[in-house]
Design a protein around this motif. Sequence first.
Motif, PDB file in Angstrom:
ATOM      1  N   LYS A 134       0.834  -1.219   0.000  1.00  0.00           N
ATOM      2  CA  LYS A 134       0.000   0.000   0.000  1.00  0.00           C
ATOM      3  C   LYS A 134       0.863   1.260   0.000  1.00  0.00           C
ATOM      4  N   THR A 135       1.709   1.327  -1.022  1.00  0.00           N
ATOM      5  CA  THR A 135       2.591   2.499  -1.106  1.00  0.00           C
ATOM      6  C   THR A 135       2.868   2.893  -2.549  1.00  0.00           C
ATOM      7  N   ASN A 136       2.793   4.196  -2.798  1.00  0.00           N
ATOM      8  CA  ASN A 136       3.239   4.714  -4.098  1.00  0.00           C
ATOM      9  C   ASN A 136       4.407   5.681  -3.893  1.00  0.00           C
ATOM     10  N   LEU A 137       5.119   5.451  -2.797  1.00  0.00           N
ATOM     11  CA  LEU A 137       6.239   6.329  -2.444  1.00  0.00           C
ATOM     12  C   LEU A 137       7.583   5.744  -2.886  1.00  0.00           C
ATOM     13  N   ALA A 138       8.372   6.591  -3.562  1.00  0.00           N
ATOM     14  CA  ALA A 138       9.771   6.273  -3.854  1.00  0.00           C
ATOM     15  C   ALA A 138      10.613   7.278  -3.093  1.00  0.00           C
ATOM     16  N   VAL A 139      11.628   6.799  -2.398  1.00  0.00           N
ATOM     17  CA  VAL A 139      12.521   7.739  -1.716  1.00  0.00           C
ATOM     18  C   VAL A 139      13.817   7.853  -2.499  1.00  0.00           C
ATOM     19  N   SER A 140      14.212   9.093  -2.725  1.00  0.00           N
ATOM     20  CA  SER A 140      15.446   9.389  -3.418  1.00  0.00           C
ATOM     21  C   SER A 140      16.531   9.585  -2.370  1.00  0.00           C
ATOM     22  N   VAL A 141      17.511   8.676  -2.383  1.00  0.00           N
ATOM     23  CA  VAL A 141      18.527   8.672  -1.322  1.00  0.00           C
ATOM     24  C   VAL A 141      19.771   9.407  -1.825  1.00  0.00           C
ATOM     25  N   ASP A 142      19.683  10.734  -1.846  1.00  0.00           N
ATOM     26  CA  ASP A 142      20.749  11.541  -2.456  1.00  0.00           C
ATOM     27  C   ASP A 142      21.784  11.972  -1.424  1.00  0.00           C
ATOM     28  N   ARG A 152      -0.875  14.968  -3.013  1.00  0.00           N
ATOM     29  CA  ARG A 152      -2.232  15.017  -3.551  1.00  0.00           C
ATOM     30  C   ARG A 152      -2.257  15.684  -4.934  1.00  0.00           C
ATOM     31  N   GLU A 153      -1.525  16.786  -5.076  1.00  0.00           N
ATOM     32  CA  GLU A 153      -1.478  17.454  -6.387  1.00  0.00           C
ATOM     33  C   GLU A 153      -0.898  16.518  -7.448  1.00  0.00           C
ATOM     34  N   VAL A 154       0.085  15.716  -7.040  1.00  0.00           N
ATOM     35  CA  VAL A 154       0.772  14.846  -7.991  1.00  0.00           C
ATOM     36  C   VAL A 154      -0.076  13.621  -8.356  1.00  0.00           C
ATOM     37  N   VAL A 155      -0.653  12.993  -7.345  1.00  0.00           N
ATOM     38  CA  VAL A 155      -1.361  11.721  -7.576  1.00  0.00           C
ATOM     39  C   VAL A 155      -2.821  11.947  -7.965  1.00  0.00           C
ATOM     40  N   TYR A 156      -3.509  12.805  -7.253  1.00  0.00           N
ATOM     41  CA  TYR A 156      -4.933  13.013  -7.508  1.00  0.00           C
ATOM     42  C   TYR A 156      -5.146  13.978  -8.682  1.00  0.00           C
ATOM     43  N   ASP A 157      -4.536  15.147  -8.599  1.00  0.00           N
ATOM     44  CA  ASP A 157      -4.789  16.158  -9.635  1.00  0.00           C
ATOM     45  C   ASP A 157      -4.090  15.807 -10.949  1.00  0.00           C
ATOM     46  N   ALA A 158      -2.796  15.422 -10.868  1.00  0.00           N
ATOM     47  CA  ALA A 158      -2.028  15.224 -12.107  1.00  0.00           C
ATOM     48  C   ALA A 158      -2.028  13.765 -12.579  1.00  0.00           C
ATOM     49  N   ARG A 190       4.591   9.240   6.757  1.00  0.00           N
ATOM     50  CA  ARG A 190       3.634  10.332   6.505  1.00  0.00           C
ATOM     51  C   ARG A 190       3.415  10.518   4.997  1.00  0.00           C
ATOM     52  N   TYR A 191       4.502  10.508   4.225  1.00  0.00           N
ATOM     53  CA  TYR A 191       4.371  10.646   2.763  1.00  0.00           C
ATOM     54  C   TYR A 191       3.661   9.431   2.170  1.00  0.00           C
ATOM     55  N   LYS A 221      -3.555   7.895   0.267  1.00  0.00           N
ATOM     56  CA  LYS A 221      -4.880   8.512   0.411  1.00  0.00           C
ATOM     57  C   LYS A 221      -5.292   9.176  -0.907  1.00  0.00           C
ATOM     58  N   ALA A 222      -4.356   9.865  -1.538  1.00  0.00           N
ATOM     59  CA  ALA A 222      -4.660  10.540  -2.812  1.00  0.00           C
ATOM     60  C   ALA A 222      -5.004   9.510  -3.891  1.00  0.00           C
ATOM     61  N   TYR A 223      -4.318   8.368  -3.874  1.00  0.00           N
ATOM     62  CA  TYR A 223      -4.597   7.286  -4.836  1.00  0.00           C
ATOM     63  C   TYR A 223      -5.984   6.700  -4.586  1.00  0.00           C
ATOM     64  N   GLU A 224      -6.325   6.448  -3.326  1.00  0.00           N
ATOM     65  CA  GLU A 224      -7.646   5.881  -3.027  1.00  0.00           C
ATOM     66  C   GLU A 224      -8.749   6.853  -3.418  1.00  0.00           C
TER      67      GLU A 224
END
Length: 274
Positions: free
Chosen positions: A35-43, A225-231, A258-259, A265-268
């Motif tokens: 249940k995740t659409n998160l990618a972490v960029s480990v810079d 939310r802007e990225v997943v729901y709106d865009a 948290r992210y 939530k935005a995906y659901e």
Amino acid sequence: MSSPHPTTLKPYAERIELHTNPTARRILEIMDRKKTNLAVSVDVTTTKEALEVVRRVGESVCLVKTHCDIIEDFTLDFANELVKLSKELDFVIFEDRKFADIGNTVSLQYSSGHHRISSWSDLTNAHPVPGPGIITGLSQVGKPLGRALLLLAEMSSKGSLATGSYTEQTYKMAKDAGRDFVIGFIAQGRVDTNPEKGEDWIIMSPGVGLVSKGDKLGQQYRTPREVVYDAGADVIIVGRGIYGIQGGEKAVKDEAERYRQEGWKAYEERLARK
Ligand code: S5P
């Protein structure tokens, strides 16, 4: 209001069967399972810090994104450790190499040199600017290994030239190549306009932050939310917003969670628009 893009109405789980590439299937499977659409960029710039961040965020992510050329003490032992963690904690490794040369050169950059990217990274990306030869060159190396490629169709940074017809032609280049190696795009939203039945691309969007709106070097942030729901993007990519948070080990872990929750939530909510 225009109707939602058809891909954004499908659960990740239902999109698995629309892909033949094993890495694409694995990404969607993990997204659904964890249940995740998160990618972490480990810079970060040392292997020690990188592995620490990965251990903290691993349970919350579908992907860990690296820039191996910023790691001062990079070795293949580090890469092997990352692969081990990717199996233990169930995520895909994405080396954000942004290849941008002729086919012959990129195939060498992908397979050889100090980093041997194709030997440990499940997913990588390329700028379409050299033309379709870049896809052929990378696929010769990556496809037999089950690896996958994203094309950069748009960028998050201010003044990016990857807009309009460049973005459209990037989508066309991917379609012409077929979806057995190119599985999607780095973009700010759905660049796969009017997809045919059964056509499915995974869109990953960087430039995501819950607090900051940007940095002094042109980076621009939007909320999950802007990225997943709106865009309508599928994966949010977050770097400094997570690994850069003050407060130590637990703060990084909590911020990743948290992210993850915000993105999910935005995906659901976007699925519920049906
Ligand atoms: O358009 C882009 C494409 C990428 S891959 N904009 C980006 O910021 N990226 C990458 O995403 C960038 O190289 C960095 O690794 C990450 C964003 O990091 P942040 O710290 O700004 O969240």
